[in-house]
Write a protein that holds these residues in place. Structure first.
Motif, PDB file in Angstrom:
ATOM      1  N   GLY A 139     -86.255  51.506  30.008  1.00 30.48           N
ATOM      2  CA  GLY A 139     -88.027  50.896  31.021  1.00 30.48           C
ATOM      3  C   GLY A 139     -88.727  50.836  30.201  1.00 30.48           C
ATOM      4  N   GLY A 140     -90.021  50.216  31.202  1.00 27.53           N
ATOM      5  CA  GLY A 140     -90.757  49.983  30.352  1.00 27.53           C
ATOM      6  C   GLY A 140     -92.382  49.963  31.480  1.00 27.53           C
ATOM      7  N   TYR A 141     -92.973  49.474  31.157  1.00 26.88           N
ATOM      8  CA  TYR A 141     -93.874  49.063  31.838  1.00 26.88           C
ATOM      9  C   TYR A 141     -94.825  47.530  31.553  1.00 26.88           C
ATOM     10  CZ  TYR A 141     -96.762  52.576  29.525  1.00 26.88           C
ATOM     11  OH  TYR A 141     -97.436  53.061  28.139  1.00 26.88           O
ATOM     12  N   LEU A 142     -96.296  47.262  32.326  1.00 27.66           N
ATOM     13  CA  LEU A 142     -96.416  46.287  31.604  1.00 27.66           C
ATOM     14  C   LEU A 142     -98.098  46.181  32.619  1.00 27.66           C
ATOM     15  CD1 LEU A 142     -96.990  43.015  30.168  1.00 27.66           C
ATOM     16  CD2 LEU A 142     -96.262  41.941  32.263  1.00 27.66           C
ATOM     17  N   PHE A 143     -99.030  45.871  30.928  1.00 23.83           N
ATOM     18  CA  PHE A 143    -100.526  46.419  32.112  1.00 23.83           C
ATOM     19  C   PHE A 143    -101.004  44.699  32.210  1.00 23.83           C
ATOM     20  CE2 PHE A 143    -100.207  49.840  31.330  1.00 23.83           C
ATOM     21  CZ  PHE A 143    -100.756  50.728  32.530  1.00 23.83           C
ATOM     22  N   ALA A 144    -101.941  43.632  32.825  1.00 27.44           N
ATOM     23  CA  ALA A 144    -101.952  42.316  32.448  1.00 27.44           C
ATOM     24  C   ALA A 144    -103.217  41.647  33.091  1.00 27.44           C
ATOM     25  CB  ALA A 144    -100.647  41.317  32.142  1.00 27.44           C
ATOM     26  N   LEU A 145    -104.502  41.095  32.198  1.00 29.32           N
ATOM     27  CA  LEU A 145    -105.130  40.761  32.995  1.00 29.32           C
ATOM     28  C   LEU A 145    -104.789  39.010  33.353  1.00 29.32           C
ATOM     29  CD1 LEU A 145    -108.027  42.674  32.391  1.00 29.32           C
ATOM     30  CD2 LEU A 145    -107.259  42.988  34.135  1.00 29.32           C
ATOM     31  N   ARG A 146    -105.394  38.037  33.749  1.00 28.43           N
ATOM     32  CA  ARG A 146    -106.426  36.526  34.009  1.00 28.43           C
ATOM     33  C   ARG A 146    -107.280  36.441  33.291  1.00 28.43           C
ATOM     34  NH1 ARG A 146    -105.717  35.931  39.356  1.00 28.43           N
ATOM     35  NH2 ARG A 146    -107.827  35.932  39.343  1.00 28.43           N
ATOM     36  N   ILE A 147    -106.956  35.589  31.764  1.00 33.73           N
ATOM     37  CA  ILE A 147    -107.546  35.310  31.376  1.00 33.73           C
ATOM     38  C   ILE A 147    -108.680  34.175  31.277  1.00 33.73           C
ATOM     39  CG2 ILE A 147    -106.730  36.511  29.301  1.00 33.73           C
ATOM     40  CD1 ILE A 147    -105.565  34.397  28.362  1.00 33.73           C
ATOM     41  N   LYS A 148    -107.066  33.118  32.075  1.00 33.30           N
ATOM     42  CA  LYS A 148    -108.120  31.848  32.396  1.00 33.30           C
ATOM     43  C   LYS A 148    -107.343  30.681  33.634  1.00 33.30           C
ATOM     44  CE  LYS A 148    -110.583  27.724  30.120  1.00 33.30           C
ATOM     45  NZ  LYS A 148    -110.580  27.068  29.721  1.00 33.30           N
ATOM     46  N   ASN A 149    -107.523  30.149  34.240  1.00 35.20           N
ATOM     47  CA  ASN A 149    -106.546  29.096  35.186  1.00 35.20           C
ATOM     48  C   ASN A 149    -105.320  30.824  35.381  1.00 35.20           C
ATOM     49  OD1 ASN A 149    -108.161  27.532  35.402  1.00 35.20           O
ATOM     50  ND2 ASN A 149    -107.595  26.581  32.825  1.00 35.20           N
ATOM     51  N   GLU A 150    -104.264  29.870  35.545  1.00 35.13           N
ATOM     52  CA  GLU A 150    -102.788  30.479  35.317  1.00 35.13           C
ATOM     53  C   GLU A 150    -102.464  31.046  34.060  1.00 35.13           C
ATOM     54  OE1 GLU A 150    -102.079  31.044  38.196  1.00 35.13           O
ATOM     55  OE2 GLU A 150    -102.878  29.010  39.216  1.00 35.13           O
ATOM     56  N   TRP A 151    -103.136  31.550  32.654  1.00 33.88           N
ATOM     57  CA  TRP A 151    -102.887  32.105  31.532  1.00 33.88           C
ATOM     58  C   TRP A 151    -103.218  33.949  31.973  1.00 33.88           C
ATOM     59  CZ3 TRP A 151    -100.439  30.371  27.504  1.00 33.88           C
ATOM     60  CH2 TRP A 151    -100.040  28.863  27.545  1.00 33.88           C
ATOM     61  N   TYR A 152    -102.549  34.724  32.075  1.00 29.97           N
ATOM     62  CA  TYR A 152    -102.225  36.026  31.361  1.00 29.97           C
ATOM     63  C   TYR A 152    -101.946  36.671  30.002  1.00 29.97           C
ATOM     64  CZ  TYR A 152    -102.205  35.259  36.876  1.00 29.97           C
ATOM     65  OH  TYR A 152    -103.134  35.506  37.390  1.00 29.97           O
ATOM     66  N   ALA A 153    -103.340  37.557  29.551  1.00 26.45           N
ATOM     67  CA  ALA A 153    -102.826  38.160  28.560  1.00 26.45           C
ATOM     68  C   ALA A 153    -102.607  39.942  28.481  1.00 26.45           C
ATOM     69  CB  ALA A 153    -104.077  38.328  27.879  1.00 26.45           C
ATOM     70  N   GLY A 154    -101.524  40.691  28.064  1.00 25.04           N
ATOM     71  CA  GLY A 154    -101.491  41.453  28.420  1.00 25.04           C
ATOM     72  C   GLY A 154    -100.792  42.690  27.576  1.00 25.04           C
ATOM     73  N   LEU A 155    -100.469  44.002  27.323  1.00 30.98           N
ATOM     74  CA  LEU A 155     -99.955  45.187  26.799  1.00 30.98           C
ATOM     75  C   LEU A 155     -98.741  45.421  27.639  1.00 30.98           C
ATOM     76  CD1 LEU A 155    -102.616  47.075  25.470  1.00 30.98           C
ATOM     77  CD2 LEU A 155    -101.089  45.578  24.361  1.00 30.98           C
TER      78      LEU A 155
END
Length: 249
Positions: free
Chosen positions: A56-72
């Motif tokens: 298993g695992g996990y994800l952290f993400a933030l919206r950077i612009k419009n519908e684009w997201y970046a995360g770890l």
């Protein structure tokens, strides 16, 4: 008159109650991996061919612009090794005319941990959200045990015992992933997320071989490189927290 006022104010009321998504999201998921064994990895199958992995695992993400997201993204999966295939590979490597060759032990499990940077794009539909994504990072492989081989000369007591395995406890490789994630909202706090993606990591592993005879004499060991590409289809299912909030009037 009352009904007229109600209908005039209804759009404002609905707009005020409509939840909007927080720019931050967090996901917890379980994962199952189905390795794809290439012909090249089979030919160099000295550390074992994986059958199936789970974790298993996990994800952290933030919206950077419009519908684009970046995360770890972080995943850790434990893989079962195909012992039969590994024994066959070891036997072919060490079999000698006039000798009895027996593989007395092999690796049974291996662990691969990934930490990746993810870029995703959200596409909304009437029923679910679809997110194509790519991940790039590092995959660490560890937990590979040594394989043990016994070679006995026919009509003689002379016997050699060989141990072969990775020189280091763990190895790192670039991690490359691409896939699709599907999301269904179930509450104001988030919903169900499911994904499938292709994962690839090109490992270059230094193998070490040690030899000892039946009298306990140690022979000089030697090392050699093995290119062991890892590729798999990975499936994830979990809960993604979106932290929706009501839009103020």
């Amino acid at each position: 008159m009352t009904k007229l006022i109600f209908f005039l104010l209804l759009p404002v009321f609905l707009y005020a109650q409509a939840p909007i998504e927080n720019s931050f999201r967090f996901q917890l998921h379980g994962a199952v991996s189905s390795p794809i064994n290439s012909s090249k990895s089979v030919n160099n199958n000295l550390i074992g061919r994986a059958i199936v992995g789970g974790g298993g695992g996990y994800l952290f993400a933030l919206r950077i612009k419009n519908e684009w997201y970046a995360g770890l993204n972080f995943n850790i999966l434990s893989y079962t090794i195909d012992e039969k295939a590994l024994k066959e590979t070891m036997y072919k490597r060490y079999q000698l005319l006039g000798h009895y060759t027996t593989v007395t032990g092999t690796a049974k499990r291996a662990t691969i941990s990934n930490i990746n940077f993810e870029i995703a794009y959200k596409k909304r539909t009437r029923i679910i959200e679809i997110e194509p994504f790519v991940r790039m990072g590092v995959a660490m492989m560890d937990g590979i045990e040594q394989s043990k081989v016994t070679i006995k000369r026919k009509n003689s007591n002379y016997t050699e015992y060989k141990d072969m395995g990775p020189e280091q406890l763990s190895y790192a490789a670039a991690s490359l992933n691409a896939g699709l994630r599907f999301f269904k909202k179930i509450s104001r706090k988030g919903g169900i997320a499911a994904s499938v993606h292709y994962a690839f990591a090109p490992y270059n592993i230094t193998m070490k071989e040690n030899t000892k005879d039946y009298l306990g004499t140690d022979y000089p060991g030697h090392t050699f490189k093995v290119y062991q590409p890892f590729q798999a289809l990975q499936y994830e299912l979990g809960i993604q927290f979106r932290f929706y909030k009501k839009q103020s009037q």
